[in-house]
Scaffold this active site. Structure first.
Site, PDB file in Angstrom:
ATOM      1  N   TYR A  87       0.889  -0.636  -0.075  1.00  0.00           N
ATOM      2  CA  TYR A  87      -0.094   0.106   0.248  1.00  0.00           C
ATOM      3  C   TYR A  87       0.747   1.699   0.036  1.00  0.00           C
ATOM      4  CZ  TYR A  87      -4.416  -2.589   1.732  1.00  0.00           C
ATOM      5  OH  TYR A  87      -5.443  -3.219   1.847  1.00  0.00           O
ATOM      6  N   GLU A 133      -5.571  -1.561   8.514  1.00  0.00           N
ATOM      7  CA  GLU A 133      -5.557  -1.932  10.221  1.00  0.00           C
ATOM      8  C   GLU A 133      -4.508  -0.310  11.009  1.00  0.00           C
ATOM      9  OE1 GLU A 133      -7.249  -4.507   9.255  1.00  0.00           O
ATOM     10  OE2 GLU A 133      -4.718  -5.395   9.275  1.00  0.00           O
ATOM     11  N   ASN A 193     -10.281   0.437  -2.535  1.00  0.00           N
ATOM     12  CA  ASN A 193      -9.399  -0.903  -1.545  1.00  0.00           C
ATOM     13  C   ASN A 193     -10.536  -1.104  -1.153  1.00  0.00           C
ATOM     14  OD1 ASN A 193      -7.481  -2.597  -0.463  1.00  0.00           O
ATOM     15  ND2 ASN A 193      -8.065  -2.044   1.434  1.00  0.00           N
ATOM     16  N   GLU A 194     -11.194  -2.287  -1.591  1.00  0.00           N
ATOM     17  CA  GLU A 194     -12.422  -3.289  -1.142  1.00  0.00           C
ATOM     18  C   GLU A 194     -13.727  -2.491  -0.922  1.00  0.00           C
ATOM     19  OE1 GLU A 194     -10.699  -5.104   2.305  1.00  0.00           O
ATOM     20  OE2 GLU A 194     -11.147  -7.199   1.695  1.00  0.00           O
ATOM     21  N   GLU A 274      -5.547 -10.890  -1.594  1.00  0.00           N
ATOM     22  CA  GLU A 274      -4.760 -11.075  -0.723  1.00  0.00           C
ATOM     23  C   GLU A 274      -5.193 -12.591   0.348  1.00  0.00           C
ATOM     24  OE1 GLU A 274      -7.353  -8.235   2.333  1.00  0.00           O
ATOM     25  OE2 GLU A 274      -5.791  -6.788   1.235  1.00  0.00           O
ATOM     26  N   TYR A 341       0.955 -11.153  12.654  1.00  0.00           N
ATOM     27  CA  TYR A 341      -0.364 -11.306  11.778  1.00  0.00           C
ATOM     28  C   TYR A 341      -0.605 -12.584  11.160  1.00  0.00           C
ATOM     29  CZ  TYR A 341      -3.898 -10.075   8.217  1.00  0.00           C
ATOM     30  OH  TYR A 341      -5.154  -9.481   7.764  1.00  0.00           O
TER      31      TYR A 341
END
Ligand SMILES: *[C@@H]1O[C@H](CO)[C@@H](O)[C@H](O)[C@H]1NC(C)=O
Ligand SMILES: *[C@@H]1O[C@H](CO)[C@@H](O)[C@H](O)[C@H]1NC(C)=O
Ligand SMILES: *[C@@H]1O[C@H](CO)[C@@H](O)[C@H](O)[C@H]1NC(C)=O
Ligand SMILES: *[C@@H]1O[C@H](CO)[C@@H](O)[C@H](O)[C@H]1NC(C)=O
EC number: 3.2.1.23
Length: 652
Positions: A87, A133, A193-194, A274, A341
């Site tokens: 990103y 996030e 994005n989404e 993703e 993650y």
């Protein structure tokens, strides 16, 4: 584009340098025949005219210190991956309107060039919204100062003005020379994005973004969108003329997930943008993990379908400073500092068991580069660090600029990006004992004081907005409000911080608020404020007990230092452990490591990369909000150890 004109003159030297780094693959291609396109007929990508399948991994430059970039990229390449996805974070690059930062950890161009040197092509996700996030999903907080009613991620012209400026005048001119066709690594650009997960479904907005990007970078680069693997997401996420891809995790039927993509892209390569090897964490909730074999199985399934896959994330890194965001589920959920993650590379960049399992799969589809996987970096126990209190937030506030208004202002109205704001008023009337103080809603956590005596906490996470309060007329009521990170996903990303409504006592509105921003995200201003605080403390005869804002040592600054041995094996990575501490922020050598909150877990220790340490003396500053072990000077310690703990116990 104008590829043919670039072969001679000024570009010759960089081109030679480039060739020397990329011997075989670059020899056959000059800029003129560097192409990357979608082959709709054969459901594949073509790179320089050849079928191309990518196995990509997400690594965010803004979550890894630059001295570790190459190591992380190399380790990803050595797992058989041939692409990097990252990103671009607008809020970090334009922290205040018209103020830009592309230095250090934000040196996007160097990061992308380094990826190219490590033989990775780049899939760039431009935003402007990224979620990830991060605070406000990567949108600059100051948009909400420009227009509090701004409809973010829409064709609202007050929003688009700033997007147009950021893309058109700043970001895209930097990206264009890095496109594959221009000799750089960037093969694809993501638009929004989404977006299909956002309720607005504003096609005027997404078409505008597409045109803006085309205008800035030309017609050749592949543009794509990413949405959940359901028709309902893709319906609003799809942009005409932009390639639709999907995202989904392991354990399901990959064919079925890709069928959703096929509803919108009947031909072209299958892409999962993703693919999740793990999942994100929230403070107070158990650490997320996913089984390696299950991850490997679905990855194998997808690659066998000739799909191109991006693993989100290959290496998560750390949300240093105050950059972590929050989610709004059934309640408010703040994200921790670690972005581990459960990824193939741990937060500290070490190959995990999952790394090897995944590498076993990728090598069935793409050749593994020769050579060894770089080893995990050594970790060191530097031991206990003695700290001592410097003074507290209430004392510091008297040395800082304030603003007084009838009703409280939000962080955004005060131009405060993050951290703390002290709100203070004088009780003008007699109240019952106790009385009900209502702070509905506080964003996100309020530490209440009466005449500088700690009276309790209100919390958005716990939806506890009322406090029983005893106070006399003319006594001062102070509320230190903490932002725990703006919401990064969903319909509530216009997440104003501070006192966002009036404060009442037994229903009566309190007025005449003095507001003092505490400069936590600006190191020079914080250092200066700490210096003045120390001077005030030493010259005004404040006793050691009075340095602590609460009897338990809350809302207080502490300082200490430790020594790193002066030999070639140091500095090494280490982890900060805060036994007996509650909740707060830590700086090492003026670098903000981030928030800690071991009381609620699951993250117990903070990662300190070796690059922020130096041989000889190193400094530590802690701002503790709630409770420290420093009531007894002998126990005023924290520890630097060689083990990371991110799966600690969480509340019932
Ligand atoms: C994958 O691509 C190869 C080579 O083009 C082709 O032979 C094969 O049928 C494809 N597999 C699938 C599942 O489409
Ligand atoms: C890799 O694959 C080989 C052959 O299937 C297997 O023996 C080995 O255990 C695998 N290694 C890992 C780490 O999964
Ligand atoms: C509060 O302070 C003001 C100004 O010092 C004074 O005039 C007033 O009498 C005080 N009120 C009470 C209830 O003590
Ligand atoms: C606070 O109360 C005043 C007076 O009723 C009102 O004008 C103002 O809008 C309120 N502020 C907020 C944030 O609700």
């Amino acid at each position: 584009m104008a590829g043919g004109t670039k072969a001679d003159g000024v570009l010759l030297f960089p081109l030679l340098l480039f060739l020397s780094l990329h011997c075989s693959s670059a020899l056959k291609s000059s800029d003129a025949d560097r192409t990357f396109v979608i082959d709709y007929e054969n459901d594949q990508f073509l790179k320089d005219g050849e079928p191309f399948q990518y196995i990509s991994g997400s690594i965010h430059y803004f979550r890894v210190i630059p001295s570790n970039w190459r190591d992380r990229l190399k380790k990803m390449r050595m797992a058989g991956f041939n692409a990097l996805q990252t990103y671009v974070e607008w809020s970090s690059h334009e922290p205040e309107p018209g103020v830009y930062d592309f230095t250090g950890m934000l040196d996007l161009e160097s990061f992308l060039k380094m990826a190219q040197e490590e033989d990775l092509v780049v899939i760039l996700r431009l935003g402007p919204f990224i979620d990830a996030e991060r605070d406000m999903g990567g949108l600059p907080y100051w948009l909400l100062n420009k227009n509090p009613d701004m409809r973010l991620r829409s064709s609202d012209s007050s929003y688009l003005t700033y997007v147009d400026d950021w893309y058109g005048n700043v970001l895209l001119p930097k990206i264009k020379p890095l496109l594959y066709e221009n000799g750089g690594p960037v093969i694809m650009l993501q638009v929004e994005n989404e977006y299909g997960s956002y309720p607005d479904c504003d096609f005027a907005y997404t078409s505008h973004l597409r045109d803006l990007v085309r205008q800035g970078v030309g017609d050749n680069v592949v543009l794509f969108t990413t949405d959940g693997d359901g028709a309902s997401y893709l319906k609003c996420g799809k942009i005409p003329g932009v390639y639709s891809t999907v995202d989904f995790g392991s354990g399901g039927d990959a064919k079925k997930s890709f069928a959703a993509m096929r509803l919108f892209e009947p031909h072209g390569p299958l892409v999962n943008s993703e693919y999740y090897p793990g999942w994100l964490d929230h403070w107070g909730e158990p650490h997320s993990t996913l089984d390696s074999e299950v991850i490997a199985k679905t990855l194998d399934d997808m690659l066998a379908l000739n799909a191109s896959v991006n693993m989100y994330v290959f290496h998560g890194g750390t949300s240093f400073g105050l950059t972590a965001g929050s989610n709004m589920g059934s309640t408010f959920q703040a994200c921790p500092t670690s972005y581990d993650y459960d990824a193939p590379l741990s937060e500290a960049g070490d190959p995990t068991e999952k790394y090897w399992v995944i590498r076993n799969i990728t090598q069935k589809y793409l050749p593994l580069p020769s050579g060894d996987v770089p080893p995990a970096s050594p970790k060191y126990t530097y031991g206990n660090v003695q700290l001592s209190p410097v003074g507290n937030v209430l004392q510091m506030s008297t040395l800082l600029q304030s603003l007084t208004q009838q009703y409280p202002l939000t962080f955004e109205q005060l131009s405060v990006a993050s951290g703390l704001v002290l709100y203070e008023t004088v009780l003008p009337f007699r109240i019952s004992d106790p009385a009900r103080l209502s702070i509905n809603e506080v964003h996100d956590r309020g530490y209440v004081f009466v005449e500088s005596r700690f009276a309790g906490i209100v919390s958005r996470e716990q939806e506890l907005y009322d406090l029983a309060l005893s106070a006399l007329p003319n006594q001062t009521i102070s509320i230190v409000v903490e932002s725990q990170g703006r919401i990064c996903y969903g319909s509530q990303i216009n997440d104003f911080k501070g006192l966002t409504t009036n404060v009442t006592i037994n229903g009566n509105t309190l007025e005449n608020w003095k507001m003092v921003p505490i400069p936590l995200s600006n190191v020079p201003r914080l250092s200066s404020a700490l210096k003045r605080l120390k001077f005030k403390v030493t010259t005004s005869g404040i006793s050691p007990q009075e340095l602590l804002a609460t009897p338990q040592g809350g809302m207080t600054f502490y300082e200490g230092s430790f020594n790193v041995p002066d030999d070639d094996s140091h500095p090494q990575d280490t982890f900060l452990r805060l036994d007996g501490w509650g909740k707060g922020i830590v700086w090492v050598n003026d670098f903000c490591l981030g928030r800690y909150w071991p009381e609620v877990g699951p993250q117990v220790t903070l990662y300190i990369p070796n690059g922020v340490l130096m041989k000889g003396p190193n400094t530590l500053v802690v701002l503790e909000y709630e409770v420290s072990p420093c009531v007894l000077p002998d126990s005023c310690l924290l520890t630097l150890q060689d083990k990371h703990v991110i799966n600690g116990p969480t509340p019932a």
